[in-house]
Each structure stands twice: as structure tokens, then as C-alpha cells.
Write a protein that holds these residues in place. Structure first.
Motif, short mmCIF file in Angstrom:
data_model
loop_
_atom_site.label_atom_id
_atom_site.label_comp_id
_atom_site.label_asym_id
_atom_site.label_seq_id
_atom_site.Cartn_x
_atom_site.Cartn_y
_atom_site.Cartn_z
N GLY A 49 24.73 -77.91 37.65
CA GLY A 49 24.76 -76.48 37.94
C GLY A 49 23.68 -75.97 38.85
N ASP A 50 22.86 -76.85 39.43
CA ASP A 50 21.73 -76.42 40.26
C ASP A 50 22.21 -76.23 41.70
N VAL A 51 22.77 -75.06 41.96
CA VAL A 51 23.34 -74.77 43.28
C VAL A 51 22.28 -74.84 44.37
N ARG A 52 21.09 -74.36 44.07
CA ARG A 52 20.04 -74.36 45.08
C ARG A 52 19.65 -75.79 45.48
N ARG A 53 19.51 -76.67 44.52
CA ARG A 53 19.17 -78.06 44.86
C ARG A 53 20.29 -78.69 45.68
N GLY A 54 21.55 -78.42 45.29
CA GLY A 54 22.66 -78.95 46.06
C GLY A 54 22.65 -78.43 47.48
N ALA A 55 22.38 -77.14 47.65
CA ALA A 55 22.35 -76.54 48.99
C ALA A 55 21.22 -77.13 49.83
N THR A 56 20.09 -77.41 49.21
CA THR A 56 18.95 -77.97 49.92
C THR A 56 19.24 -79.39 50.40
N VAL A 57 19.75 -80.22 49.50
CA VAL A 57 20.07 -81.60 49.88
C VAL A 57 21.14 -81.62 50.97
N LEU A 58 22.14 -80.79 50.80
CA LEU A 58 23.23 -80.74 51.77
C LEU A 58 22.71 -80.35 53.16
N ALA A 59 21.89 -79.30 53.22
CA ALA A 59 21.38 -78.82 54.50
C ALA A 59 20.49 -79.85 55.18
N ASP A 60 19.75 -80.63 54.39
CA ASP A 60 18.87 -81.65 54.97
C ASP A 60 19.63 -82.89 55.43
N THR A 61 20.87 -83.07 54.95
CA THR A 61 21.60 -84.31 55.18
C THR A 61 22.70 -84.20 56.22
N GLY A 100 27.10 -69.92 47.58
CA GLY A 100 25.86 -70.16 48.31
C GLY A 100 25.61 -71.62 48.62
N LEU A 101 26.38 -72.52 48.05
CA LEU A 101 26.15 -73.95 48.21
C LEU A 101 26.27 -74.41 49.66
N LEU A 102 27.16 -73.82 50.43
CA LEU A 102 27.51 -74.34 51.75
C LEU A 102 26.77 -73.68 52.90
N VAL A 103 26.23 -72.49 52.70
CA VAL A 103 25.77 -71.68 53.83
C VAL A 103 24.57 -72.30 54.53
N TRP A 104 23.57 -72.78 53.80
CA TRP A 104 22.40 -73.36 54.46
C TRP A 104 22.80 -74.57 55.30
N ALA A 105 23.73 -75.36 54.82
CA ALA A 105 24.18 -76.52 55.59
C ALA A 105 24.89 -76.08 56.86
N ALA A 106 25.73 -75.04 56.75
CA ALA A 106 26.41 -74.53 57.94
C ALA A 106 25.40 -74.04 58.96
N GLU A 107 24.35 -73.39 58.50
CA GLU A 107 23.31 -72.92 59.41
C GLU A 107 22.57 -74.09 60.04
#
Length: 279
Positions: A49-61, A100-107
Motif C-alpha cells: 500500500g505504499d504508493v509513495r515508495r512505488g511512485a519513487t521507484v518507478l520514477a527513478d527506473t 498518484g502512482l504514475l505521475v512522477w514517472a510520467a514527468e
């Protein structure tokens, strides 16, 4: 209508873990709709359930991938009224919940070019489980897009401004100091910060090269070496470096900065010049 080029790769990130069959079930659905598709598992060890951690890993990868589809499922709101979306960004497509999971990665891929809501149920596995949209919605839709389905084929276009977004991490620069927070803690205990090297350079404009700093943490203030590599300081010594994602990180040579400093995600961190730099 399909795009004959399609995407040659699909990445997959979840909080499912690997002790159950959840990941394999999603792989099965992907292969049903795109036989021969190359699926790359980013990780399935995001804390539940840690959406922020998922978003961070996704954006970095995801910037490391060639043109790809990215299916991402960290979805504590599964089965509720939250939307499911596909975001086109820089030739890539991100598929998952609108939380919110996808937006940082899209950016990180250059920004959202278009957003679509997943409403065409003919693309989904039937019946749809109220608790497993990763298998029943995101896996088949992501695979179909990878095989050539245009993102516009999944449902109506959305205004990207209306997408759910996570709060942006603290990032403030002033004369003499840069204030941020712990953005992520990796398995080695390195604490990635919301600050970038340019933030520190701007804060210390006019000071000599920052080979020694002061770091202010919830537990107090202490001097800190700035270095390029872990081995530039002695074993067990802390340092500040630029990590592989291009962000500043607190680390300990051979140890865990999270343990040494008592830090967790979201904790505030302030960097400034060590007194001897300004004498």
C-alpha cells in the motif's frame, strides 16, 4: 486499430511480493494477450500500500527503458471509485490506478502527453475481481497496448490536470542552506533526498568546494563529508554523495545511513556549509 510497431517491452511493478501467485497470474494474462512479449519485473517488494515508495521507484527506473509499457499496481483503493488510467509520456505508456502512482514517472519521461481512463471492459479479464485489478484490468490492458493497441483505445481522454497527485517532497534553497526530506530509503539503508546537487551548489554559492558540510536532522546537527564514492571515507563513516538517480543521498560506507541517523521517509534534512568552509 493498432500500431504495428507496438512496444517491445512491458515493465511490471507491484506491492504483491513473491510468496503468492499474484505476480505469476498477471504474467499469465499479459502473455495471453501479447504472446512473446518481454516482461521485465522492476520489483514486487514495494511495502504493501505504499504508493509513495512505488511512485519513487518507478520514477527513478522507467527513464532507463526504451519505448515501453509500464504496468504499475500499488492500489490500496482497489475496488473503490478511484479511476484506472493509461498515461502516454515520451513514447511510453503507464497503466495503473489514478492514485498518484504514475505521475512522477510520467514527468521523469518528459511529462504527460495524454491521459485516458480505462473504461472499455471488453479489454478486461472476465469476471473482474473487486480485489485483483492487477490481473483483471491492468495486465490485459497493458499487454494489449504493448501489442499495438493505441492508448486512446482504452477509454475516454482525461484532462491531466485532474489526475490524483502525491504531495511534492520538501525542496527549498536559501542562502547558506538547502532544506529537503528523505525521499526514499533503499535496502542498503542509503537515504535518498529530495534535493539535487544543483540545489546544494545554489545554496552555497560563493563558498569553497563543498567537501565538508553540516547536516541538520531531527536528532541534531553534525559535520558530514561530501564525496563521490562510498570508499572515499573510512569504514563506518557517513557521507553525502550523488546517487545513481542523480539525487543527493546520505550514506555510510559499509553501513546504513537510515540506522546511523535514525531516518525514515519524510524526515526533514537541512544541508549547509561546515563552519571551516566559511572562515
Amino acid at each position: 486499430m493498432t500500431d504495428p510497431g507496438g512496444h517491445r517491452c512491458l515493465s511490471f511493478l507491484t506491492d504483491y511480493g513473491t510468496r503468492d501467485g499474484f505476480v505469476a497470474a498477471c504474467h499469465g494474462q499479459m502473455l495471453r494477450h501479447a504472446p512473446g512479449l518481454r516482461v521485465v519485473d522492476i520489483t514486487h517488494e514495494i511495502p504493501p500500500g505504499d504508493v509513495r515508495r512505488g511512485a519513487t521507484v518507478l520514477a527513478d527506473t522507467v527513464p532507463e527503458f526504451p519505448r515501453a509499457v509500464h504496468v504499475c499496481v500499488v492500489d490500496p483503493g482497489v475496488g473503490t471509485e478511484r479511476r484506472s488510467v493509461a498515461l502516454a509520456a515520451g513514447g511510453h505508456v503507464l497503466v495503473g490506478p489514478d492514485n498518484g502512482l504514475l505521475v512522477w514517472a510520467a514527468e521523469a519521461l518528459g511529462g504527460i502527453d495524454a491521459a485516458f481512463e480505462l473504461t472499455d471492459e471488453s479489454l478486461w479479464r472476465r469476471p473482474v475481481s473487486d480485489t485483483f485489478h492487477g490481473r483483471d484490468v491492468y495486465a490485459p490492458v497493458g499487454a494489449r497496448i504493448a501489442a499495438g493497441l493505441p492508448p486512446a483505445g482504452v477509454g475516454p481522454e482525461l484532462d491531466p490536470a485532474g489526475l490524483a497527485r502525491l504531495p511534492e517532497p520538501l525542496r527549498e534553497v536559501s542562502t547558506g542552506s538547502a532544506r529537503g526530506e528523505v525521499r526514499a530509503v533503499d535496502r542498503f539503508g542509503n537515504c535518498q533526498l529530495s534535493l539535487r546537487p544543483g540545489d546544494l551548489r545554489a545554496a552555497l554559492a560563493g563558498a569553497s568546494a563543498p567537501d565538508a558540510l553540516t547536516v541538520r536532522l531531527p536528532g541534531g546537527t553534525r559535520p558530514l563529508a561530501a564525496a563521490r564514492t562510498f570508499g572515499a571515507v573510512g569504514a563506518g563513516e557517513p557521507l553525502l554523495l550523488t546517487d545513481s538517480a542523480g539525487r543527493l543521498a546520505l550514506a555510510v560506507n559499509g553501513g546504513s545511513a537510515a540506522e546511523v541517523f535514525g531516518l525514515d521517509v519524510g524526515d526533514p534534512v537541512e544541508l549547509g556549509a561546515h563552519p571551516r568552509m566559511t572562515e
